[in-house]
Scaffold this active site. Sequence first.
Site, mmCIF file in Angstrom:
data_model
loop_
_atom_site.group_PDB
_atom_site.id
_atom_site.type_symbol
_atom_site.label_atom_id
_atom_site.label_comp_id
_atom_site.label_asym_id
_atom_site.label_seq_id
_atom_site.Cartn_x
_atom_site.Cartn_y
_atom_site.Cartn_z
ATOM 1 N N HIS A 184 19.413 -2.796 -20.164
ATOM 2 C CA HIS A 184 19.611 -4.220 -20.437
ATOM 3 C C HIS A 184 19.037 -5.027 -19.287
ATOM 4 O O HIS A 184 19.226 -4.700 -18.120
ATOM 5 C CB HIS A 184 21.083 -4.557 -20.664
ATOM 6 C CG HIS A 184 22.014 -3.975 -19.649
ATOM 7 N ND1 HIS A 184 22.372 -2.650 -19.657
ATOM 8 C CD2 HIS A 184 22.638 -4.535 -18.595
ATOM 9 C CE1 HIS A 184 23.197 -2.421 -18.648
ATOM 10 N NE2 HIS A 184 23.365 -3.541 -17.975
ATOM 11 N N LEU A 185 18.354 -6.088 -19.665
ATOM 12 C CA LEU A 185 17.751 -6.996 -18.697
ATOM 13 C C LEU A 185 18.647 -8.227 -18.613
ATOM 14 O O LEU A 185 18.860 -8.914 -19.616
ATOM 15 C CB LEU A 185 16.352 -7.378 -19.195
ATOM 16 C CG LEU A 185 15.526 -8.320 -18.347
ATOM 17 C CD1 LEU A 185 15.235 -7.726 -16.973
ATOM 18 C CD2 LEU A 185 14.210 -8.642 -19.067
ATOM 19 N N HIS A 186 19.198 -8.463 -17.414
ATOM 20 C CA HIS A 186 20.040 -9.643 -17.225
ATOM 21 C C HIS A 186 19.162 -10.870 -17.030
ATOM 22 O O HIS A 186 18.191 -10.827 -16.273
ATOM 23 C CB HIS A 186 20.883 -9.501 -15.950
ATOM 24 C CG HIS A 186 21.903 -8.405 -15.972
ATOM 25 N ND1 HIS A 186 23.241 -8.647 -16.199
ATOM 26 C CD2 HIS A 186 21.795 -7.073 -15.763
ATOM 27 C CE1 HIS A 186 23.915 -7.508 -16.119
ATOM 28 N NE2 HIS A 186 23.061 -6.535 -15.852
ATOM 29 N N GLY A 216 25.160 -0.503 -9.585
ATOM 30 C CA GLY A 216 26.307 -0.994 -10.356
ATOM 31 C C GLY A 216 26.109 -0.980 -11.848
ATOM 32 O O GLY A 216 26.756 -1.753 -12.566
ATOM 33 N N GLN A 217 25.216 -0.101 -12.349
ATOM 34 C CA GLN A 217 25.045 -0.032 -13.810
ATOM 35 C C GLN A 217 26.328 0.494 -14.450
ATOM 36 O O GLN A 217 26.861 1.527 -14.032
ATOM 37 C CB GLN A 217 23.869 0.893 -14.182
ATOM 38 C CG GLN A 217 23.607 0.912 -15.682
ATOM 39 C CD GLN A 217 22.404 1.761 -16.078
ATOM 40 O OE1 GLN A 217 21.800 2.444 -15.243
ATOM 41 N NE2 GLN A 217 22.058 1.725 -17.359
ATOM 42 N N ASP A 245 26.287 -12.554 -22.167
ATOM 43 C CA ASP A 245 27.131 -11.581 -21.458
ATOM 44 C C ASP A 245 28.599 -11.992 -21.619
ATOM 45 O O ASP A 245 28.951 -13.173 -21.526
ATOM 46 C CB ASP A 245 26.747 -11.531 -19.982
ATOM 47 C CG ASP A 245 27.308 -10.294 -19.297
ATOM 48 O OD1 ASP A 245 26.502 -9.416 -18.910
ATOM 49 O OD2 ASP A 245 28.546 -10.195 -19.134
ATOM 50 N N ILE A 246 29.465 -10.996 -21.852
ATOM 51 C CA ILE A 246 30.876 -11.258 -22.101
ATOM 52 C C ILE A 246 31.617 -11.687 -20.827
ATOM 53 O O ILE A 246 32.683 -12.304 -20.895
ATOM 54 C CB ILE A 246 31.528 -9.993 -22.721
ATOM 55 C CG1 ILE A 246 32.745 -10.333 -23.543
ATOM 56 C CG2 ILE A 246 31.837 -8.945 -21.663
ATOM 57 C CD1 ILE A 246 33.247 -9.174 -24.397
ATOM 58 N N ASN A 255 19.916 -3.259 -13.540
ATOM 59 C CA ASN A 255 20.616 -2.359 -12.631
ATOM 60 C C ASN A 255 20.434 -0.926 -13.114
ATOM 61 O O ASN A 255 20.563 -0.661 -14.310
ATOM 62 C CB ASN A 255 22.104 -2.710 -12.582
ATOM 63 C CG ASN A 255 22.344 -4.091 -12.010
ATOM 64 O OD1 ASN A 255 21.690 -4.494 -11.052
ATOM 65 N ND2 ASN A 255 23.266 -4.837 -12.602
HETATM 66 P P1 AMP Z 1 25.440 -3.622 -15.738
HETATM 67 O O1 AMP Z 1 26.488 -3.702 -14.673
HETATM 68 O O2 AMP Z 1 24.068 -3.985 -15.240
HETATM 69 O O3 AMP Z 1 25.460 -2.289 -16.471
HETATM 70 O O4 AMP Z 1 25.809 -4.760 -16.765
HETATM 71 C C1 AMP Z 1 26.563 -4.565 -17.925
HETATM 72 C C2 AMP Z 1 26.868 -5.937 -18.447
HETATM 73 O O5 AMP Z 1 27.302 -5.834 -19.785
HETATM 74 C C3 AMP Z 1 27.959 -6.666 -17.661
HETATM 75 O O6 AMP Z 1 27.434 -7.888 -17.157
HETATM 76 C C4 AMP Z 1 29.060 -6.869 -18.708
HETATM 77 O O7 AMP Z 1 29.744 -8.087 -18.544
HETATM 78 C C5 AMP Z 1 28.264 -6.821 -20.005
HETATM 79 N N1 AMP Z 1 29.025 -6.443 -21.179
HETATM 80 C C6 AMP Z 1 29.871 -5.384 -21.315
HETATM 81 N N2 AMP Z 1 30.370 -5.332 -22.555
HETATM 82 C C7 AMP Z 1 29.845 -6.392 -23.237
HETATM 83 C C8 AMP Z 1 29.977 -6.880 -24.568
HETATM 84 N N3 AMP Z 1 30.771 -6.286 -25.468
HETATM 85 N N4 AMP Z 1 29.294 -8.002 -24.902
HETATM 86 C C9 AMP Z 1 28.500 -8.613 -23.996
HETATM 87 N N5 AMP Z 1 28.305 -8.181 -22.742
HETATM 88 C C10 AMP Z 1 28.981 -7.097 -22.356
#
Ligand code: AMP
Length: 114
Positions: free
Chosen positions: A100-102, A93-94, A30-31, A87
């Site tokens: 995507h699975l955190h 908070g999506q 994750d960035i 999410n």
């Molecule tokens: P969500 O809030 O569950 O939709 O999570 C989206 C996630 O994507 C967040 O934790 C962001 O930090 C992550 N994210 C957004 N852009 C990037 C990217 N370019 N590379 C890696 N992670 C990202």
Amino acid sequence: MSDCLFCRIVSGAIPAKLVHDDALCVGFLDINPQAPHHALFIPRRHLASMNEATPEDRELLGHLMVAAAKYARDQGFSEPGYRLVMNTNRDAGQTVFHVHLHMLAGRQLAWPPG
Ligand code: AMP
Ligand code: ZN
């Protein structure tokens, strides 16, 4: 070209630190990590959110869970523990509308989450 950020990561158009790559899914860091170790596991095929999931997606979604769990094990998080979470939509908070699975690990994680 897709305007979905995560489809662009799958295609290689946007760089990411890949930690997993197979026929059905990819995993990358994750960035903006919310824990010392924070990776995302996503299906290669676009699926906007769990609201769009159907019985046909069972294998794919199970595959994501097992890939993320194997990664957590391989990183040494089996014993201390880790969290796998998805999410869905506004209240959760999506922000990226490609499932995507955190995988969060490396600190004590609060429950319930905020
Ligand atoms: P969500 O809030 O569950 O939709 O999570 C989206 C996630 O994507 C967040 O934790 C962001 O930090 C992550 N994210 C957004 N852009 C990037 C990217 N370019 N590379 C890696 N992670 C990202
Ligand atoms: Zn996508």
